[in-house]
Write a protein that holds these residues in place. Structure first.
Motif, PDB file in Angstrom:
ATOM      1  N   GLY A  69      -9.252   3.134   6.828  1.00 45.58           N
ATOM      2  CA  GLY A  69      -9.250   2.059   5.842  1.00 45.58           C
ATOM      3  C   GLY A  69      -9.068   2.533   4.414  1.00 45.58           C
ATOM      4  O   GLY A  69      -9.115   1.723   3.485  1.00 45.58           O
ATOM      5  N   SER A  70      -8.841   3.836   4.203  1.00 37.21           N
ATOM      6  CA  SER A  70      -8.760   4.374   2.833  1.00 37.21           C
ATOM      7  C   SER A  70      -7.365   4.262   2.230  1.00 37.21           C
ATOM      8  O   SER A  70      -7.136   4.719   1.113  1.00 37.21           O
ATOM      9  N   GLU A  71      -6.418   3.659   2.950  1.00 39.03           N
ATOM     10  CA  GLU A  71      -5.074   3.371   2.439  1.00 39.03           C
ATOM     11  C   GLU A  71      -4.359   4.616   1.911  1.00 39.03           C
ATOM     12  O   GLU A  71      -3.603   4.553   0.935  1.00 39.03           O
ATOM     13  N   GLY A  72      -4.593   5.750   2.556  1.00 36.40           N
ATOM     14  CA  GLY A  72      -3.875   6.972   2.208  1.00 36.40           C
ATOM     15  C   GLY A  72      -4.262   7.587   0.887  1.00 36.40           C
ATOM     16  O   GLY A  72      -3.530   8.431   0.359  1.00 36.40           O
ATOM     17  N   MET A  73      -5.410   7.222   0.341  1.00 38.73           N
ATOM     18  CA  MET A  73      -5.807   7.719  -0.979  1.00 38.73           C
ATOM     19  C   MET A  73      -6.794   8.877  -0.921  1.00 38.73           C
ATOM     20  O   MET A  73      -7.135   9.449  -1.956  1.00 38.73           O
ATOM     21  N   GLY A 128      -5.691  -4.812   3.620  1.00 41.41           N
ATOM     22  CA  GLY A 128      -6.038  -3.890   2.552  1.00 41.41           C
ATOM     23  C   GLY A 128      -5.812  -4.493   1.174  1.00 41.41           C
ATOM     24  O   GLY A 128      -5.379  -5.638   1.023  1.00 41.41           O
ATOM     25  N   ILE A 129      -6.105  -3.681   0.149  1.00 40.73           N
ATOM     26  CA  ILE A 129      -5.949  -4.115  -1.240  1.00 40.73           C
ATOM     27  C   ILE A 129      -4.560  -3.770  -1.764  1.00 40.73           C
ATOM     28  O   ILE A 129      -3.833  -4.620  -2.258  1.00 40.73           O
ATOM     29  N   SER A 182       0.809  -1.221   0.000  1.00 39.01           N
ATOM     30  CA  SER A 182       0.000   0.000   0.000  1.00 39.01           C
ATOM     31  C   SER A 182       0.841   1.269   0.000  1.00 39.01           C
ATOM     32  O   SER A 182       0.411   2.297  -0.515  1.00 39.01           O
ATOM     33  N   CYS A 183       2.028   1.216   0.592  1.00 33.60           N
ATOM     34  CA  CYS A 183       2.835   2.440   0.672  1.00 33.60           C
ATOM     35  C   CYS A 183       3.972   2.462  -0.340  1.00 33.60           C
ATOM     36  O   CYS A 183       4.914   3.256  -0.209  1.00 33.60           O
ATOM     37  N   CYS A 187       4.383  -1.484  13.778  1.00 33.66           N
ATOM     38  CA  CYS A 187       3.425  -0.704  12.988  1.00 33.66           C
ATOM     39  C   CYS A 187       2.949   0.507  13.779  1.00 33.66           C
ATOM     40  O   CYS A 187       2.964   0.513  15.007  1.00 33.66           O
ATOM     41  N   THR A 188       2.521   1.538  13.062  1.00 31.96           N
ATOM     42  CA  THR A 188       2.107   2.781  13.695  1.00 31.96           C
ATOM     43  C   THR A 188       0.590   2.916  13.710  1.00 31.96           C
ATOM     44  O   THR A 188      -0.116   2.265  12.927  1.00 31.96           O
ATOM     45  N   VAL A 189       0.107   3.793  14.582  1.00 33.11           N
ATOM     46  CA  VAL A 189      -1.330   4.042  14.649  1.00 33.11           C
ATOM     47  C   VAL A 189      -1.831   4.595  13.314  1.00 33.11           C
ATOM     48  O   VAL A 189      -2.908   4.231  12.837  1.00 33.11           O
ATOM     49  N   GLY A 190      -1.037   5.451  12.674  1.00 28.25           N
ATOM     50  CA  GLY A 190      -1.436   5.980  11.369  1.00 28.25           C
ATOM     51  C   GLY A 190      -1.576   4.885  10.331  1.00 28.25           C
ATOM     52  O   GLY A 190      -2.515   4.894   9.522  1.00 28.25           O
ATOM     53  N   GLY A 191      -0.644   3.915  10.347  1.00 30.45           N
ATOM     54  CA  GLY A 191      -0.762   2.781   9.434  1.00 30.45           C
ATOM     55  C   GLY A 191      -1.973   1.931   9.750  1.00 30.45           C
ATOM     56  O   GLY A 191      -2.649   1.421   8.846  1.00 30.45           O
ATOM     57  N   ASN A 192      -2.272   1.763  11.039  1.00 30.99           N
ATOM     58  CA  ASN A 192      -3.479   1.032  11.441  1.00 30.99           C
ATOM     59  C   ASN A 192      -4.729   1.729  10.935  1.00 30.99           C
ATOM     60  O   ASN A 192      -5.703   1.075  10.526  1.00 30.99           O
ATOM     61  N   ILE A 193      -4.727   3.070  10.965  1.00 31.99           N
ATOM     62  CA  ILE A 193      -5.855   3.842  10.435  1.00 31.99           C
ATOM     63  C   ILE A 193      -5.997   3.585   8.937  1.00 31.99           C
ATOM     64  O   ILE A 193      -7.095   3.365   8.422  1.00 31.99           O
ATOM     65  N   ALA A 194      -4.872   3.592   8.225  1.00 35.64           N
ATOM     66  CA  ALA A 194      -4.902   3.437   6.768  1.00 35.64           C
ATOM     67  C   ALA A 194      -5.520   2.119   6.340  1.00 35.64           C
ATOM     68  O   ALA A 194      -6.222   2.046   5.330  1.00 35.64           O
ATOM     69  N   THR A 195      -5.267   1.050   7.106  1.00 34.97           N
ATOM     70  CA  THR A 195      -5.753  -0.276   6.701  1.00 34.97           C
ATOM     71  C   THR A 195      -6.920  -0.774   7.544  1.00 34.97           C
ATOM     72  O   THR A 195      -7.432  -1.862   7.288  1.00 34.97           O
ATOM     73  N   ASN A 196      -7.328   0.025   8.557  1.00 38.03           N
ATOM     74  CA  ASN A 196      -8.341  -0.436   9.508  1.00 38.03           C
ATOM     75  C   ASN A 196      -7.900  -1.760  10.129  1.00 38.03           C
ATOM     76  O   ASN A 196      -8.606  -2.761  10.093  1.00 38.03           O
TER      77      ASN A 196
END
Length: 460
Positions: free
Chosen positions: A198-202, A419-420, A79-80, A139-148
């Motif tokens: 869960g929006s994977e930074g998009m 995530g996808i 994802s990143c 892993c970071t909280v921000g990464g956890n947010i990105a992937t739920n």
């Protein structure tokens, strides 16, 4: 002067030389995650504040430069990976726990805080942050947010989204959105928090998170049971639910996973048998003790090869150490581990593992299955030798084609918490309806018209 040098120079003037790098080793370190793909960015920015991210996004929006945000780089689906080059935005320096409030039962954190550090900090104040991905130390909280992200405790407590009650987000054009807050219930308009988690930074860059916390359960117990067959372990799961219990975690592992752990950690640490079940309970001391005794009696009737009970945080973690090392033990085999986090109904867990055994027989790849038996999120690990070989890669794709097709046929999904990203981009159309894809595209277009946030992933 090359384009990348010009971008780096302009960003140094904008943000300061100490948070901008175009050194080759830094670019390489920010080119991928735990998946196989990698692509170097043209420059790496280490944001220190929301103001830095705002300035960066205003610049990137004006210049139409791709920006790919990243945390600890511990994702499993690419994802990143900055597949269009541009700017890799690292958020690891934004790592402050700004506040932990017992009175309000909230924590306010920046995205670069490591999940394990947050859990330890709130625990010290007799509070509890339940999400516990296996990679929580990395892993970071921000990464956890990105992937739920989820983890074993999803069964009782839910995933990351269940605990996010406030967000600060920098949008693609540099605008700052604050949504939600310190309150635990909120129905003011649409659920914008759920949109970003869960929006994977998009859709935007999360720069501050307000998390709902729970009271710390005073007691804990763990039961570790080994069985001769996976069917016995799966039947035990269903009987635990049928008896009216809701453990905080129910984890299962197959024979290949256990054998890899025996070779890596030693036979004395890994109980004998071809299947393993971990049951975790938490709550008040009297109720946890009573539930543990009853579940132990239930498991004993399933004729386990071994059965062990631990009480208290320290002793429970000794039993959990085995589960947390499964991924490392599989990596220690020397094979490339392709971790597919599919989800099926609980009634199909044995069907899924039997199906992977047929795939193993047909294609020759060992397949290790372990994961969250309570919610059907099983990690199917395709173990590959010579992954760089084109013929091997083609056969891996065939394995995944069959796996995902069967999971979808059962009514399951192809990802529960990773995530996808890039890894599952090929199967995104099969996993979604045309209406769903059109809605995703409309939301992306509304929030990121120029497509500069994490481009090249499943929406492209």
């Amino acid at each position: 002067m090359s384009k990348s040098m010009r971008i780096a120079d302009e960003l140094r003037k904008l943000l300061g030389a100490d948070c901008v790098s175009d050194e080759l080793d830094v670019l390489a370190a920010h080119s991928g995650d735990k998946w196989v793909a990698a692509h170097a960015p043209e420059v790496v920015v280490f944001a220190r504040s929301t103001a830095d991210v705002t300035k960066l996004m205003q610049f990137a929006s004006r210049e139409k430069i791709p920006v790919t945000a990243r945390g600890g780089g511990y994702g499993y689906v690419g994802s990143c990976v900055p597949v269009r080059g541009g700017i890799a935005l690292s958020l690891v320096r934004m790592n402050r726990i700004k506040e932990i409030s017992f009175a309000d039962a909230v924590a306010v954190v920046e995205p670069g805080v490591f999940t394990a550090d947050l859990k330890a900090a709130v625990r010290a104040q007799k509070l509890f942050y339940p999400p516990d991905p296996a990679s929580m130390k990395n892993c970071t909280v921000g990464g956890n947010i990105a992937t739920n992200a989820g983890g074993p405790r999803c069964l009782k407590y839910g995933v990351t989204r269940s605990y996010v009650i406030g967000l600060e987000v920098v949008l693609a054009n540099g605008e700052v959105l604050r949504t939600g807050g310190r309150i635990h219930k909120n129905k003011t308009g649409f659920d914008l928090i759920g949109l970003f988690v869960g929006s994977e930074g998009m859709l935007g860059i999360v720069t501050e998170i307000t998390l709902r916390l729970l009271p710390l359960p005073p007691a804990r117990a763990t039961l570790s049971a080994a069985f001769a067959t996976l069917s016995q372990a799966a039947a035990a799961v269903q009987e635990i639910f049928a008896a009216g219990f809701l453990p905080s975690s129910l984890e299962i592992a197959d024979s290949f996973t256990l054998e890899a752990a025996r070779k890596d950690l030693g036979k004395s640490i890994v109980p004998g048998g071809n299947a393993h079940l971990l049951v975790d309970l938490d709550g008040q001391e009297q109720s946890v003790r009573s539930e543990a005794e009853t579940i132990r009696e239930l498991l004993q009737k399933k004729n386990p090869n071994s059965l062990e009970t631990a009480r208290g945080e320290e002793d429970c973690e000794k039993l959990w150490a085995l589960r947390r090392e499964f991924s490392n033990s599989l990596t220690a085999t020397g094979l490339k581990k392709l971790n597919e986090d599919v989800v099926v109904q609980r009634s199909h867990i044995v069907d899924l593992i039997e199906f992977t055994e047929r795939l193993q027989a047909n294609y020759g790849f060992p397949i290790a299955c372990f994961g969250h038996a309570g919610d059907g999120n099983i990690h199917v690990n395709v173990m590959v030798k010579n992954h760089d070989d084109a013929a091997v890669q083609q056969n891996v794709e065939r394995v995944l084609d069959e796996l995902f097709e069967q999971v979808l046929t059962w009514g399951g999904v192809i990802t529960g918490e990773h995530g996808i990203g890039l890894a599952k981009k090929r199967w995104w159309p099969e996993a979604t309806s045309e209406t769903s894809r059109r809605l995703h595209a409309a939301l992306k277009n509304a929030l990121d018209f120029d497509g500069i946030l994490n481009p090249g992933k499943f929406l492209d």
